[in-house]
Design an enzyme around this catalytic site. Structure first.
Site, PDB file in Angstrom:
ATOM      1  N   ARG A  18     -61.635  39.675-101.702  1.00  0.00           N
ATOM      2  CA  ARG A  18     -61.293  41.104-101.594  1.00  0.00           C
ATOM      3  C   ARG A  18     -62.116  41.972-102.542  1.00  0.00           C
ATOM      4  O   ARG A  18     -61.654  43.015-102.985  1.00  0.00           O
ATOM      5  CB  ARG A  18     -59.794  41.346-101.835  1.00  0.00           C
ATOM      6  N   ARG A  22     -59.990  47.896-101.505  1.00  0.00           N
ATOM      7  CA  ARG A  22     -59.221  49.019-102.034  1.00  0.00           C
ATOM      8  C   ARG A  22     -59.408  49.309-103.515  1.00  0.00           C
ATOM      9  O   ARG A  22     -59.085  50.398-103.973  1.00  0.00           O
ATOM     10  CB  ARG A  22     -57.731  48.798-101.738  1.00  0.00           C
ATOM     11  N   ARG A  31     -63.832  54.952 -96.009  1.00  0.00           N
ATOM     12  CA  ARG A  31     -62.859  54.558 -94.996  1.00  0.00           C
ATOM     13  C   ARG A  31     -61.893  55.668 -94.622  1.00  0.00           C
ATOM     14  O   ARG A  31     -61.059  55.497 -93.733  1.00  0.00           O
ATOM     15  CB  ARG A  31     -62.011  53.368 -95.517  1.00  0.00           C
ATOM     16  N   ASP A  67     -61.095  41.340 -91.124  1.00  0.00           N
ATOM     17  CA  ASP A  67     -59.708  40.942 -91.339  1.00  0.00           C
ATOM     18  C   ASP A  67     -59.450  39.701 -90.506  1.00  0.00           C
ATOM     19  O   ASP A  67     -60.067  39.503 -89.450  1.00  0.00           O
ATOM     20  CB  ASP A  67     -58.748  42.064 -90.922  1.00  0.00           C
ATOM     21  N   TYR A 142     -48.391  34.634 -88.295  1.00  0.00           N
ATOM     22  CA  TYR A 142     -48.347  36.048 -87.896  1.00  0.00           C
ATOM     23  C   TYR A 142     -47.907  36.195 -86.445  1.00  0.00           C
ATOM     24  O   TYR A 142     -47.107  37.062 -86.098  1.00  0.00           O
ATOM     25  CB  TYR A 142     -49.715  36.696 -88.081  1.00  0.00           C
TER      26      TYR A 142
END
Length: 335
Positions: A18, A22, A31, A67, A142
Protein backbone atom coordinates in the site's frame (compact mmCIF):
# COMPACT_ATOMS: atom_id res chain seq x y z
CA UNK A 1 14.95 -9.19 -7.88
CA UNK A 2 18.28 -10.48 -6.59
CA UNK A 3 16.94 -10.66 -3.04
CA UNK A 4 13.88 -12.59 -4.24
CA UNK A 5 16.21 -15.05 -5.96
CA UNK A 6 18.43 -15.28 -2.86
CA UNK A 7 21.42 -13.74 -4.62
CA UNK A 8 23.90 -11.25 -3.09
CA UNK A 9 22.64 -7.64 -2.94
CA UNK A 10 24.38 -4.26 -2.42
CA UNK A 11 21.82 -3.40 0.26
CA UNK A 12 18.56 -4.83 1.54
CA UNK A 13 15.83 -3.74 -0.89
CA UNK A 14 12.71 -2.00 0.42
CA UNK A 15 9.15 -1.59 -0.78
CA UNK A 16 5.90 -1.16 1.15
CA UNK A 17 2.55 -2.79 0.72
CA UNK A 18 0.00 0.00 0.00
CA UNK A 19 2.87 2.42 -0.67
CA UNK A 20 0.77 3.78 -3.55
CA UNK A 21 -2.29 5.11 -1.82
CA UNK A 22 -4.02 7.09 0.86
CA UNK A 23 -0.98 8.11 2.88
CA UNK A 24 0.21 10.36 0.03
CA UNK A 25 -1.37 13.80 -0.47
CA UNK A 26 -0.50 13.65 -4.18
CA UNK A 27 -2.51 10.42 -4.40
CA UNK A 28 -5.56 11.96 -2.76
CA UNK A 29 -5.32 14.93 -5.10
CA UNK A 30 -5.04 12.92 -8.32
CA UNK A 31 -7.88 10.57 -7.29
CA UNK A 32 -10.29 13.36 -6.40
CA UNK A 33 -13.73 12.68 -7.86
CA UNK A 34 -12.82 9.25 -9.24
CA UNK A 35 -14.03 6.05 -7.60
CA UNK A 36 -11.55 3.35 -6.63
CA UNK A 37 -12.68 0.83 -9.24
CA UNK A 38 -12.80 3.46 -11.98
CA UNK A 39 -9.28 4.58 -11.02
CA UNK A 40 -8.03 1.05 -11.64
CA UNK A 41 -9.25 1.14 -15.26
CA UNK A 42 -7.58 4.41 -16.36
CA UNK A 43 -4.01 3.56 -17.50
CA UNK A 44 -2.67 7.11 -17.15
CA UNK A 45 -4.01 7.37 -13.60
CA UNK A 46 -2.74 3.91 -12.63
CA UNK A 47 0.69 4.85 -13.97
CA UNK A 48 0.85 8.12 -12.05
CA UNK A 49 -0.32 6.58 -8.76
CA UNK A 50 2.07 3.62 -9.08
CA UNK A 51 5.03 5.96 -9.69
CA UNK A 52 4.28 8.41 -6.86
CA UNK A 53 5.93 6.43 -4.01
CA UNK A 54 8.93 5.53 -6.19
CA UNK A 55 9.58 9.23 -6.78
CA UNK A 56 8.91 10.26 -3.18
CA UNK A 57 10.45 7.46 -1.12
CA UNK A 58 13.16 5.98 -3.36
CA UNK A 59 11.81 2.46 -2.82
CA UNK A 60 13.41 -0.39 -4.75
CA UNK A 61 10.21 -1.59 -6.44
CA UNK A 62 6.87 -0.26 -7.61
CA UNK A 63 3.64 -2.13 -6.82
CA UNK A 64 0.99 -2.01 -9.53
CA UNK A 65 -1.94 0.15 -8.38
CA UNK A 66 -5.13 -1.92 -8.48
CA UNK A 67 -7.44 -3.83 -6.15
CA UNK A 68 -7.91 -7.53 -5.56
CA UNK A 69 -11.54 -7.41 -6.77
CA UNK A 70 -10.65 -5.87 -10.16
CA UNK A 71 -10.62 -9.22 -12.03
CA UNK A 72 -14.01 -10.11 -10.53
CA UNK A 73 -15.47 -6.80 -11.69
CA UNK A 74 -13.87 -7.33 -15.10
CA UNK A 75 -15.74 -10.62 -15.67
CA UNK A 76 -19.06 -9.07 -14.73
CA UNK A 77 -19.49 -9.81 -11.02
CA UNK A 78 -21.74 -7.12 -9.55
CA UNK A 79 -19.69 -5.40 -6.86
CA UNK A 80 -18.47 -2.02 -5.72
CA UNK A 81 -15.87 -0.72 -3.28
CA UNK A 82 -17.74 1.39 -0.74
CA UNK A 83 -15.66 4.04 1.08
CA UNK A 84 -15.08 3.08 4.70
CA UNK A 85 -16.46 -0.43 4.12
CA UNK A 86 -14.60 -2.19 1.30
CA UNK A 87 -15.81 -4.48 -1.49
CA UNK A 88 -19.56 -5.20 -1.39
CA UNK A 89 -21.02 -7.92 -3.64
CA UNK A 90 -24.49 -7.55 -5.16
CA UNK A 91 -25.31 -11.26 -5.26
CA UNK A 92 -23.22 -13.32 -2.80
CA UNK A 93 -22.31 -16.86 -3.77
CA UNK A 94 -24.24 -19.31 -1.60
CA UNK A 95 -25.39 -22.05 -4.05
CA UNK A 96 -24.01 -23.90 -7.06
CA UNK A 97 -26.18 -21.77 -9.36
CA UNK A 98 -24.41 -18.66 -8.07
CA UNK A 99 -21.12 -19.94 -9.53
CA UNK A 100 -22.37 -18.94 -12.98
CA UNK A 101 -21.10 -15.43 -12.17
CA UNK A 102 -17.52 -16.69 -12.36
CA UNK A 103 -16.51 -17.17 -15.98
CA UNK A 104 -12.85 -17.36 -16.99
CA UNK A 105 -10.95 -14.09 -17.40
CA UNK A 106 -9.23 -13.21 -20.70
CA UNK A 107 -6.72 -10.46 -21.54
CA UNK A 108 -9.51 -8.72 -23.46
CA UNK A 109 -11.36 -8.23 -20.15
CA UNK A 110 -8.53 -6.08 -18.75
CA UNK A 111 -6.92 -4.15 -21.63
CA UNK A 112 -6.21 -1.27 -19.24
CA UNK A 113 -3.85 -3.52 -17.25
CA UNK A 114 -1.73 -4.33 -20.28
CA UNK A 115 -1.66 -0.68 -21.33
CA UNK A 116 -0.80 0.64 -17.86
CA UNK A 117 2.01 -1.88 -17.31
CA UNK A 118 3.48 -1.00 -20.69
CA UNK A 119 3.49 2.67 -19.70
CA UNK A 120 4.94 1.87 -16.29
CA UNK A 121 7.81 -0.33 -17.43
CA UNK A 122 8.82 2.39 -19.91
CA UNK A 123 8.93 4.94 -17.05
CA UNK A 124 10.48 2.72 -14.39
CA UNK A 125 13.53 1.59 -16.34
CA UNK A 126 15.50 -0.78 -14.11
CA UNK A 127 13.13 -0.42 -11.12
CA UNK A 128 11.06 -3.62 -10.91
CA UNK A 129 7.27 -3.54 -11.09
CA UNK A 130 5.42 -5.99 -8.82
CA UNK A 131 2.09 -7.27 -10.11
CA UNK A 132 -0.44 -8.79 -7.75
CA UNK A 133 -3.74 -10.56 -7.28
CA UNK A 134 -6.02 -11.68 -4.49
CA UNK A 135 -5.72 -15.34 -3.53
CA UNK A 136 -8.66 -17.74 -4.03
CA UNK A 137 -9.57 -17.98 -0.33
CA UNK A 138 -9.72 -14.22 0.24
CA UNK A 139 -11.71 -13.64 -2.95
CA UNK A 140 -14.05 -16.48 -1.95
CA UNK A 141 -14.62 -14.90 1.44
CA UNK A 142 -15.70 -11.59 -0.12
CA UNK A 143 -17.96 -13.41 -2.58
CA UNK A 144 -19.59 -15.68 0.01
CA UNK A 145 -19.95 -13.12 2.80
CA UNK A 146 -21.02 -10.38 0.43
CA UNK A 147 -18.35 -8.05 1.80
CA UNK A 148 -15.67 -7.82 4.50
CA UNK A 149 -16.17 -10.13 7.48
CA UNK A 150 -14.62 -10.37 10.92
CA UNK A 151 -15.38 -14.05 11.56
CA UNK A 152 -15.92 -15.46 8.02
CA UNK A 153 -18.80 -17.52 9.35
CA UNK A 154 -20.62 -18.01 6.03
CA UNK A 155 -17.33 -18.77 4.31
CA UNK A 156 -16.38 -21.44 6.83
CA UNK A 157 -19.91 -22.87 6.85
CA UNK A 158 -19.69 -23.39 3.09
CA UNK A 159 -16.14 -24.76 3.32
CA UNK A 160 -17.07 -27.29 6.04
CA UNK A 161 -20.66 -28.02 5.00
CA UNK A 162 -20.40 -28.21 1.21
CA UNK A 163 -16.82 -29.20 0.40
CA UNK A 164 -17.55 -30.06 -3.25
CA UNK A 165 -19.13 -26.66 -3.92
CA UNK A 166 -16.28 -24.98 -2.04
CA UNK A 167 -13.70 -26.84 -4.12
CA UNK A 168 -15.37 -25.78 -7.36
CA UNK A 169 -15.58 -22.16 -6.18
CA UNK A 170 -11.88 -22.05 -5.33
CA UNK A 171 -10.95 -23.83 -8.55
CA UNK A 172 -12.75 -21.18 -10.61
CA UNK A 173 -11.12 -18.41 -8.61
CA UNK A 174 -7.70 -20.02 -9.07
CA UNK A 175 -8.16 -19.93 -12.85
CA UNK A 176 -9.29 -16.28 -12.76
CA UNK A 177 -6.40 -15.28 -10.49
CA UNK A 178 -3.80 -17.12 -12.56
CA UNK A 179 -5.09 -15.48 -15.75
CA UNK A 180 -4.95 -12.03 -14.12
CA UNK A 181 -1.34 -12.61 -13.01
CA UNK A 182 -0.37 -13.89 -16.47
CA UNK A 183 -1.70 -10.70 -18.07
CA UNK A 184 0.50 -8.65 -15.74
CA UNK A 185 3.60 -10.79 -16.26
CA UNK A 186 3.23 -10.87 -20.05
CA UNK A 187 2.80 -7.08 -20.05
CA UNK A 188 6.11 -6.67 -18.19
CA UNK A 189 5.71 -7.19 -14.42
CA UNK A 190 9.02 -8.33 -12.88
CA UNK A 191 7.49 -10.22 -9.94
CA UNK A 192 4.02 -11.02 -8.62
CA UNK A 193 2.50 -11.17 -5.16
CA UNK A 194 -0.50 -13.24 -4.14
CA UNK A 195 -2.40 -11.55 -1.30
CA UNK A 196 -4.32 -13.95 0.96
CA UNK A 197 -5.44 -11.26 3.36
CA UNK A 198 -8.00 -13.31 5.30
CA UNK A 199 -6.46 -16.79 5.29
CA UNK A 200 -5.02 -16.30 8.79
CA UNK A 201 -8.55 -17.12 10.00
CA UNK A 202 -7.92 -20.80 9.22
CA UNK A 203 -6.24 -23.58 11.16
CA UNK A 204 -3.35 -25.32 9.35
CA UNK A 205 -5.30 -28.54 8.74
CA UNK A 206 -8.17 -26.60 7.14
CA UNK A 207 -5.74 -24.62 5.00
CA UNK A 208 -4.00 -27.77 3.78
CA UNK A 209 -7.25 -29.53 2.92
CA UNK A 210 -9.40 -26.68 1.61
CA UNK A 211 -7.13 -23.87 0.35
CA UNK A 212 -3.63 -25.14 -0.46
CA UNK A 213 -4.71 -26.96 -3.67
CA UNK A 214 -6.18 -23.78 -5.19
CA UNK A 215 -3.26 -21.53 -4.21
CA UNK A 216 -0.84 -24.13 -5.59
CA UNK A 217 -2.69 -24.06 -8.93
CA UNK A 218 -2.20 -20.29 -9.15
CA UNK A 219 1.53 -20.48 -8.52
CA UNK A 220 1.97 -23.46 -10.83
CA UNK A 221 0.15 -21.62 -13.63
CA UNK A 222 2.72 -18.81 -13.65
CA UNK A 223 5.81 -20.87 -12.77
CA UNK A 224 6.95 -21.09 -16.39
CA UNK A 225 7.29 -17.32 -16.71
CA UNK A 226 10.35 -17.30 -14.45
CA UNK A 227 9.37 -14.29 -12.32
CA UNK A 228 9.62 -14.42 -8.51
CA UNK A 229 6.33 -15.33 -6.83
CA UNK A 230 5.58 -13.78 -3.42
CA UNK A 231 2.91 -15.13 -1.07
CA UNK A 232 1.56 -12.99 1.77
CA UNK A 233 -1.20 -13.31 4.34
CA UNK A 234 -2.11 -11.57 7.58
CA UNK A 235 -2.06 -13.51 10.86
CA UNK A 236 -0.44 -16.47 9.10
CA UNK A 237 2.30 -17.30 11.60
CA UNK A 238 0.95 -20.85 11.93
CA UNK A 239 0.67 -21.20 8.15
CA UNK A 240 4.11 -19.96 7.01
CA UNK A 241 5.38 -23.38 6.01
CA UNK A 242 2.19 -24.06 4.07
CA UNK A 243 2.38 -20.70 2.27
CA UNK A 244 5.83 -21.75 1.06
CA UNK A 245 4.57 -25.21 0.14
CA UNK A 246 1.91 -23.62 -2.10
CA UNK A 247 4.72 -22.61 -4.45
CA UNK A 248 6.06 -19.24 -3.35
CA UNK A 249 9.65 -18.19 -3.99
CA UNK A 250 9.28 -15.47 -1.33
CA UNK A 251 7.09 -15.71 1.76
CA UNK A 252 5.75 -12.48 3.24
CA UNK A 253 5.70 -12.38 7.04
CA UNK A 254 3.51 -10.12 9.15
CA UNK A 255 4.88 -8.47 12.32
CA UNK A 256 3.78 -11.20 14.74
CA UNK A 257 6.66 -13.63 14.06
CA UNK A 258 10.35 -12.57 14.07
CA UNK A 259 12.05 -13.25 10.74
CA UNK A 260 14.57 -15.71 12.14
CA UNK A 261 11.73 -17.81 13.58
CA UNK A 262 9.76 -17.37 10.35
CA UNK A 263 12.73 -18.75 8.42
CA UNK A 264 12.70 -21.85 10.63
CA UNK A 265 8.98 -22.36 9.94
CA UNK A 266 9.27 -21.74 6.20
CA UNK A 267 12.33 -23.92 5.71
CA UNK A 268 15.26 -23.55 3.30
CA UNK A 269 15.07 -22.45 -0.31
CA UNK A 270 12.82 -19.40 0.15
CA UNK A 271 13.47 -15.69 0.63
CA UNK A 272 11.41 -13.78 3.21
CA UNK A 273 9.68 -10.41 3.02
CA UNK A 274 8.82 -8.15 5.95
CA UNK A 275 8.11 -7.38 8.61
CA UNK A 276 7.98 -4.08 10.56
CA UNK A 277 4.67 -3.41 12.33
CA UNK A 278 2.99 -0.58 10.33
CA UNK A 279 1.95 1.09 13.59
CA UNK A 280 5.62 1.60 14.53
CA UNK A 281 5.76 4.42 11.96
CA UNK A 282 3.65 6.57 14.30
CA UNK A 283 6.39 6.46 16.96
CA UNK A 284 9.29 8.95 17.19
CA UNK A 285 12.05 8.46 14.60
CA UNK A 286 14.47 6.93 17.11
CA UNK A 287 11.92 4.25 18.00
CA UNK A 288 11.22 3.53 14.31
CA UNK A 289 14.93 3.05 13.68
CA UNK A 290 15.30 0.79 16.71
CA UNK A 291 12.41 -1.44 15.64
CA UNK A 292 13.64 -1.51 12.02
CA UNK A 293 17.07 -2.51 13.30
CA UNK A 294 15.47 -5.41 15.18
CA UNK A 295 13.91 -6.62 11.92
CA UNK A 296 17.22 -6.33 10.07
CA UNK A 297 19.08 -8.13 12.86
CA UNK A 298 16.56 -10.99 12.77
CA UNK A 299 17.05 -11.17 8.99
CA UNK A 300 20.85 -11.23 9.14
CA UNK A 301 21.21 -14.93 8.30
CA UNK A 302 18.34 -15.25 5.83
CA UNK A 303 19.00 -16.62 2.35
CA UNK A 304 17.23 -13.57 0.93
CA UNK A 305 15.39 -10.65 2.52
CA UNK A 306 13.14 -7.93 1.13
CA UNK A 307 12.35 -5.31 3.79
CA UNK A 308 8.67 -4.42 4.04
CA UNK A 309 6.00 -3.74 6.61
CA UNK A 310 4.12 -6.61 8.18
CA UNK A 311 0.98 -5.34 6.41
CA UNK A 312 -0.02 -2.28 4.37
CA UNK A 313 0.86 1.35 5.04
CA UNK A 314 -1.84 2.80 7.30
CA UNK A 315 -3.76 5.71 5.71
CA UNK A 316 -2.72 8.33 8.28
CA UNK A 317 1.00 7.46 8.18
CA UNK A 318 3.33 10.44 7.73
CA UNK A 319 4.90 9.92 4.26
CA UNK A 320 8.18 11.41 5.48
CA UNK A 321 8.46 8.56 7.99
CA UNK A 322 8.46 6.10 5.09
CA UNK A 323 11.09 8.08 3.21
CA UNK A 324 13.33 8.15 6.28
CA UNK A 325 12.82 4.41 6.81
CA UNK A 326 13.93 3.58 3.26
CA UNK A 327 17.08 5.64 3.73
CA UNK A 328 17.78 4.00 7.10
CA UNK A 329 17.46 0.45 5.75
CA UNK A 330 19.61 1.23 2.71
CA UNK A 331 22.34 2.88 4.81
CA UNK A 332 22.38 0.28 7.57
CA UNK A 333 22.58 -2.67 5.18
CA UNK A 334 25.01 -1.20 2.64
CA UNK A 335 27.59 -3.85 1.82
Amino acid sequence: MKACRREPVPHTPVWFMRQAGRSLPEYRKVREGTSMLESCTIPELVTEITLQPVRRHGVDAAIYFSDIVVPLKAIGVGLDIKPGVGPVVDRPIRTRADLAQLRDLTPEDVPYVTEAIGMLTAELGTTPLIGFAGAPFTLASYLVEGGPSRNHERTKALMYGEPDLWSELLDRLARITAAFLRVQIEAGASAVQLFDSWVGALAPADYRRSVLPASSKVFAAVAGHGVPRIHFGVGTGELLGLLAEAGADVVGVDWRVPLDEAARRVGPGRALQGNLDPAVLFAPEEAVRAKAAEVLDAARDLEGHVFNLGHGVLPTTDPDALTRLVEFVHTRTSR
